[in-house]
Design a protein around this motif. Structure first.
Motif, PDB file in Angstrom:
ATOM      1  N   SER A   1     158.138 -19.386  15.179  1.00  0.00           N
ATOM      2  CA  SER A   1     159.096 -18.620  15.976  1.00  0.00           C
ATOM      3  C   SER A   1     159.598 -19.421  17.167  1.00  0.00           C
ATOM      4  N   GLY A   2     158.694 -20.207  17.787  1.00  0.00           N
ATOM      5  CA  GLY A   2     159.131 -21.042  18.897  1.00  0.00           C
ATOM      6  C   GLY A   2     160.101 -22.118  18.464  1.00  0.00           C
ATOM      7  N   ALA A   3     159.839 -22.719  17.280  1.00  0.00           N
ATOM      8  CA  ALA A   3     160.745 -23.762  16.784  1.00  0.00           C
ATOM      9  C   ALA A   3     162.124 -23.196  16.477  1.00  0.00           C
ATOM     10  N   THR A   4     162.149 -22.024  15.892  1.00  0.00           N
ATOM     11  CA  THR A   4     163.448 -21.417  15.601  1.00  0.00           C
ATOM     12  C   THR A   4     164.191 -21.065  16.880  1.00  0.00           C
ATOM     13  N   ASP A   5     163.437 -20.697  17.933  1.00  0.00           N
ATOM     14  CA  ASP A   5     164.092 -20.444  19.216  1.00  0.00           C
ATOM     15  C   ASP A   5     164.725 -21.706  19.784  1.00  0.00           C
TER      16      ASP A   5
END
Length: 342
Positions: A274-278
């Motif tokens: 989720s952090g990478a997609t953010d």
């Protein structure tokens, strides 16, 4: 002959003055009596008064008074009363007030759309008959029996309702209702399609309806036959007949181990990534700003590639730059390149 004389009439000055004075006094007496008679004569109608806490917009002296839609009188006076109240004096035609008594109610109503108001009398629950000089007190307990429905009151109430109802919360509720309605759109479409199909079939002749249902039964038979074949195929599998325990173990491994592991893996991947997609959001935003006009950029890139392909044609051994250089008159470059040849 004197100016006051007449031919054939014996009259002197004193007698002429006396007759004139008597005639003038008689005229003055008649006029005064007529004026006194009309001043003392009462205006037709029954006077009553209304003591209220408010007056509707546009209610003035001369405003019409209606009962059951018929004009029964008018407003003769409006004066302030005690304790901040007002007293409205009315003169009514008692012959048109059938069924009205001192329990009547009052409405300030608009007579038309131009703001002109009137007073509408409504029948009450029953009371004493109306008499000349009656004062109806609509203050305190009876204040609710006076209803202001004039155009000004309606506009003020509409403004208050708009300010109290049209709030951000109401906008959120409307948006949520719209989203919920949109979510039910496929169901509504399916219901409409089903209803339309039923309505169309109701209009079809019975012979045609049976003709259309015939292929359905044929398809049902084929489906039943295929189902029986699949069941027979599964029952006739050698693995199930010879090694049923191993087959059950494989199925248990898939359903009990593999699928839960995949569910856990995807759940952890969603949590960890989720952090990478953010982080991709600002990168994609920057890329989008670099190409503000995608169609124009695509046309220009296509033109650039076409020109590069024309400048570097393929010779079978790779692309070669298609260029010719004129070196005549430049011996410092021509001699090294041409090996001294002229």
């Amino acid at each position: 002959m004197p100016n006051y004389g007449m031919p054939g009439v014996a009259v002197d000055r004193k007698r002429a003055m006396t007759v004139g004075t008597v005639a003038l006094a008689l005229v003055v007496t008649v006029v005064a009596g007529w004026a006194l008679y009309h001043s003392q004569q009462d205006e037709p109608g029954m006077p009553i008064s209304l003591r209220t806490e408010q007056i509707g917009d546009g209610v003035l002296v001369g405003t019409e008074v209606r009962a059951n839609g018929v004009v029964v009188g008018k407003v003769t006076d409006i004066a302030p009363d005690q304790h901040g109240t007002q007293q409205i004096s009315l003169r009514l035609d008692d012959s048109k007030l059938f069924g009205f008594d001192d329990s009547l109610r009052v409405d300030y109503a608009p007579a038309n759309l131009f703001g002109i108001s009137e007073i509408e009398l409504r029948k009450g629950d029953g009371g004493s008959p109306l008499r000349s000089g009656t004062v109806l007190d609509f203050t305190g307990r009876r204040a609710s029996e006076v209803y202001d429905a004039t155009m000004g009151s309606i506009l003020r109430n509409a403004a208050q309702v708009g300010g109290s109802v049209l709030t951000p919360q109401m906008a959120s509720v409307i948006a949520q209702a719209a989203a919920d309605t949109q979510a039910f759109t496929p169901l509504a479409q399916a219901l409409i399609t089903a209803q339309r199909t039923i309505a169309d079939n109701q209009k079809m002749p019975m012979s045609r309806l049976f003709g259309e249902l015939g292929p359905a039964f044929d398809g049902g038979g084929r489906f039943a036959g295929a189902t029986v074949q699949v069941v027979d195929l599964i029952r006739s599998m050698q693995r199930l007949q010879s090694d049923r325990a191993a087959y059950d173990k494989g199925v248990a491994t898939v359903t009990g181990t593999l699928l839960p592991a995949l569910a856990t893996t995807f759940s952890q991947a969603g949590t960890q990534l989720s952090g990478a997609t953010d982080m991709l959001v600002p990168v994609l935003t920057a890329l989008a700003r670099m190409v503000p006009q995608p169609q124009q950029s695509a046309v220009e890139l296509r033109l650039l590639l076409e020109r590069l392909r024309a400048a570097m044609p393929d010779t079978g051994q790779g692309p070669v730059l298609n260029v010719q250089v004129e070196l005549k008159g430049v011996p410092a470059i021509a001699v090294p390149l041409l090996g001294g040849a002229r």
